[in-house]
Each structure stands twice: as C-alpha cells, then as structure tokens.
Write a protein that holds these residues in place. Structure first.
Motif, PDB file in Angstrom:
ATOM      1  N   ALA A  53       0.830  -1.209   0.000  1.00 33.80           N
ATOM      2  CA  ALA A  53       0.000   0.000   0.000  1.00 33.80           C
ATOM      3  C   ALA A  53       0.862   1.255   0.000  1.00 33.80           C
ATOM      4  O   ALA A  53       0.581   2.221  -0.726  1.00 33.80           O
ATOM      5  CB  ALA A  53      -0.942  -0.003   1.202  1.00 33.80           C
ATOM      6  N   GLU A  54       1.915   1.241   0.795  1.00 34.26           N
ATOM      7  CA  GLU A  54       2.787   2.420   0.886  1.00 34.26           C
ATOM      8  C   GLU A  54       3.581   2.631  -0.400  1.00 34.26           C
ATOM      9  O   GLU A  54       3.815   3.769  -0.832  1.00 34.26           O
ATOM     10  CB  GLU A  54       3.722   2.251   2.090  1.00 34.26           C
ATOM     11  CG  GLU A  54       4.587   3.473   2.397  1.00 34.26           C
ATOM     12  CD  GLU A  54       5.993   3.318   1.844  1.00 34.26           C
ATOM     13  OE1 GLU A  54       6.554   4.337   1.399  1.00 34.26           O
ATOM     14  OE2 GLU A  54       6.521   2.196   1.863  1.00 34.26           O
ATOM     15  N   VAL A  55       3.986   1.543  -1.048  1.00 29.97           N
ATOM     16  CA  VAL A  55       4.666   1.637  -2.344  1.00 29.97           C
ATOM     17  C   VAL A  55       3.758   2.329  -3.360  1.00 29.97           C
ATOM     18  O   VAL A  55       4.185   3.216  -4.106  1.00 29.97           O
ATOM     19  CB  VAL A  55       5.081   0.230  -2.833  1.00 29.97           C
ATOM     20  CG1 VAL A  55       5.324   0.203  -4.337  1.00 29.97           C
ATOM     21  CG2 VAL A  55       6.340  -0.237  -2.090  1.00 29.97           C
ATOM     22  N   ASP A  56       2.488   1.935  -3.375  1.00 24.10           N
ATOM     23  CA  ASP A  56       1.518   2.548  -4.287  1.00 24.10           C
ATOM     24  C   ASP A  56       1.267   4.005  -3.922  1.00 24.10           C
ATOM     25  O   ASP A  56       1.277   4.893  -4.780  1.00 24.10           O
ATOM     26  CB  ASP A  56       0.205   1.759  -4.239  1.00 24.10           C
ATOM     27  CG  ASP A  56      -0.890   2.395  -5.074  1.00 24.10           C
ATOM     28  OD1 ASP A  56      -0.826   2.289  -6.309  1.00 24.10           O
ATOM     29  OD2 ASP A  56      -1.804   3.005  -4.486  1.00 24.10           O
ATOM     30  N   GLU A  57       1.048   4.253  -2.650  1.00 22.60           N
ATOM     31  CA  GLU A  57       0.713   5.605  -2.180  1.00 22.60           C
ATOM     32  C   GLU A  57       1.821   6.603  -2.513  1.00 22.60           C
ATOM     33  O   GLU A  57       1.553   7.722  -2.950  1.00 22.60           O
ATOM     34  CB  GLU A  57       0.474   5.577  -0.667  1.00 22.60           C
ATOM     35  CG  GLU A  57      -0.036   6.878  -0.081  1.00 22.60           C
ATOM     36  CD  GLU A  57      -1.508   7.120  -0.372  1.00 22.60           C
ATOM     37  OE1 GLU A  57      -1.901   8.293  -0.343  1.00 22.60           O
ATOM     38  OE2 GLU A  57      -2.248   6.151  -0.621  1.00 22.60           O
ATOM     39  N   ASN A  58       3.063   6.191  -2.313  1.00 17.84           N
ATOM     40  CA  ASN A  58       4.198   7.089  -2.513  1.00 17.84           C
ATOM     41  C   ASN A  58       4.862   6.932  -3.881  1.00 17.84           C
ATOM     42  O   ASN A  58       5.865   7.603  -4.164  1.00 17.84           O
ATOM     43  CB  ASN A  58       5.234   6.887  -1.404  1.00 17.84           C
ATOM     44  CG  ASN A  58       4.704   7.307  -0.044  1.00 17.84           C
ATOM     45  OD1 ASN A  58       4.023   8.312   0.078  1.00 17.84           O
ATOM     46  ND2 ASN A  58       4.999   6.514   0.979  1.00 17.84           N
TER      47      ASN A  58
END
Length: 378
Positions: A28-33
């Motif tokens: 999720a964090e890879v996608d978000e950032n």
C-alpha cells in the motif's frame, strides 16, 4: 497437457510465504508514494525468485515456464508492481536466451540470475506502439561498434535495470526485416533515462522513456544476425504474454481473497453479506473465471515450454482472457466492499487500478484478438 508437479506446488508455497511476509506489508505504501518496491526486489533476489527462468548454465534456477508464471502470480496477488520484477526480467532476457550468441549470453545472463542486475525490454515508441514496424530508433555500424539514436517509451523498470534489450532499425528499406535487436547497458555512453510517467496503476514500478544519443555499444552486443530483431521480438512474446496473464490472475485472486473475507464479516439488514444470494453468485462467478484463466495461463506456459505449434494462439488467448477477467473481478471486488472498496483503506481499489494495464501492455487485447483470429483463419 500440463499438470502441476510437487515442485510447482512447493514453488507456490515458498513464494506465497515470502510475498505475504516481505512484500505485502509494503504494498500500500509503495503505491501511495509511487516508489520502487526495493524490499520486494531484495526478498526475491535473496530467495532466488527474481529471475527463476534463467537456465542453470548461466547460474539460474532453470525453472520451467509454469513455475515462472506461478512466481509472478503469487507476487501479483499481494503487489502487482513487485510482480514486474520477475516478469520484466523474463521479458528483457528472453530475446537473449532465444537468439543471442553464447558469448553474449555469458556476458549478460549470469548477472540477472544472481540478482546483481535487472534487465528491461525496449520495443515501443510514441508513434510505434501496436505498429512496432513504424519505429524510428536507428542503429548503424561504426567500425567494430554500433551507434544507436532514438527514443523508446513505456519502458518498465527503466532507471532500475542495468541491461536493456533494444529493438532498432538497421535497414529502413526492409520494414520488419530491417529491425535488429541489441543489448545496451546503462553505463554505455549516450544512454539517457527520461522522466517517470504518472500512471493510474502499478505505481511502484517506474515507467520511463529511454534515449539514445549517439549511444555507442560494442559490436558483439547485437542479438542474432542483423534484421532478425522483429522475429525475435515476436518469438519472445509467445513466452512472455503468459506472464502478463499470470500477473492478471494474481491480481484477481488477491481481490477475490479480500472480497470473500469482507463479505463474511460485514453485516447489513441483520445478516452477513455472505448470506445474500446475489452476492454469493458474484463471488462464484469471480472464482469460476479466475480458475478458468489460471488453467489457460498454465496451459499456455507449458505450450511455450514445449514449443507447440499453437503456442502463439494460446499465449494471446491466455493474456487476453486473464486480463479481461482481472478487470472484471477487481471491479466486482470494489462493488462487494461498497463504499469501503472505493477507499484506499482497502487494497481492492489499488488492484482495480493495477489490473487495467494488463489489458494494454505486451499487446492490447484488441491486438491479441487479431493475433488469435489470424492464427485461426490463415
């Protein structure tokens, strides 16, 4: 016909455990950032799953095509961006495996097998997408070297990869028979990486243009004979379109898993959503279509491994069907979660965005249908 061996099942179990422990927590964090999933790269390289298709002669695991698609499927189940690490390593290296000299194979493949380097594939241009023969990138001989000029676009993992398999025109008068394939290294003079695309999905996998500005490479970095590059590109796709289908199946399975867990817990009108027949039918259709797609992917991968006469048809059918299924299943997963599915608090909206590209890259699904029809009608 294929059948999954104990080795295949063991590969699935091993990759799933790694994916859930070391890749899922960052998805999720890879996608978000919109950042590259370095944790996934390290996990896949450490475990030997970053490029399992590389033959043992070059330091690889020598995994068959079915094992390779299982790896990609299981990683995509938790993070589509991360699944492009093994998928693009195969796409970039298959032209070398299929057509390069033994010396060039020894020069490039061991570094990919070990995880020291990654490789990307450069065919598309702004004015030459589905019409690859319209490419304008040129390569000319200069003494013992080749000099490349032009720009390639939509290059997956550009800037992260060290090696690039590049298609360029060596004889403009011969159309597709004037296209040759080359291996370029990021350290070669005149190689320039462009800015990152801003995308709907697979945001953790950088997509960039790459530029060749009088880029000089050694003469022995041509793949096969001059003029054989387009044939090599087409042969490569027979082996790699099933990997995009596998990515699509993985995305779809991940979305189904989330949806099933949600409807078992969420209550409306005093009942769990799983008790409503209309939603049961949605879940059943999603699972049925995923199983059909998965079977077609494995069948296609096995056919490419054996060199079956119909491997091209099966590769297009598998990629096309699986990606259409992934798009439908992820949309339905968002629907099943309702308003929650539309938020970034749950992964299905990311999976829906990620699924879309599987209908487009490595040949749009409209092109896949053309390929299938021509195969049937010729």
């Amino acid at each position: 016909m294929f059948s999954l061996s104990e080795d295949h099942r063991a590969v699935r179990a091993a990759v799933r455990e790694i994916a859930e422990r070391e890749i899922l927590p960052f998805a999720a964090e890879v996608d978000e950032n919109e950042r590259y999933p370095i944790e996934a790269q390290k996990a896949l390289e450490t475990s030997g799953f970053g490029a399992v298709h590389i033959p043992e002669a070059y330091g690889g695991a020598g995994a068959d095509a079915v094992a390779t698609v299982i790896v990609i499927e299981e990683v995509a189940r938790v993070c589509a961006s991360s699944s492009l690490i093994p998928a693009v390593n195969k796409l970039g290296s298959m032209p070398i495996i299929l057509s390069a000299s033994e010396e060039l194979k020894q020069q490039v493949l061991p570094s990919i097998a070990s995880g020291e380097a990654m490789i990307s594939y450069a065919l598309s241009e702004r004015e030459a997408g589905s019409d690859a023969a319209a490419m304008r990138t040129r390569a000319r001989a200069d003494g013992d070297d080749w000099i490349l000029n032009g720009t390639k676009c939509w290059i997956t993992n550009a800037g992260v990869s060290s090696w690039y398999t590049v298609m360029a025109v060596t004889d403009p008068d011969k159309r597709t028979n004037g296209i040759s394939a080359f291996v370029v290294h990021s350290d070669d003079p005149g190689f320039v990486v462009g800015s990152k695309e801003r995308k709907l999905g697979i945001k953790g996998s950088p997509t960039r243009e790459i530029h060749f500005e009088n880029c000089r490479i050694p003469g022995d970095r041509i793949i096969g004979a001059p003029g054989t590059g387009f044939k090599t590109a087409l042969a490569t796709l027979d082996h790699t379109r099933p990997t995009i289908g596998a990515q699509a199946v993985g995305i779809a399975q991940g979305a189904l898993d989330v949806a099933v867990a949600y409807v078992k817990e969420r209550k409306q009108f005093g009942k769990k959503l799983a008790e409503f027949q209309a939603l049961q039918f949605m879940i059943a259709d999603m699972a049925m279509e995923i199983e059909a797609a998965r079977t077609l992917i494995y069948q296609s991968a096995a056919a490419s491994e054996r060199g079956d006469a119909n491997k091209g048809f099966l590769a297009s059918a598998a990629k096309c069907f699986a990606s259409d299924v992934a798009m439908k299943v992820t949309v339905d997963a968002v629907q099943l979660l309702g308003g929650a599915g539309y938020t970034r608090d749950f992964p299905v909206e990311r999976m829906m965005r990620d699924a879309k590209i599987t209908q487009i890259y490595e040949g749009t699904n409209q092109v896949q249908r053309l390929v299938m029809a021509r195969s049937l009608l010729r």
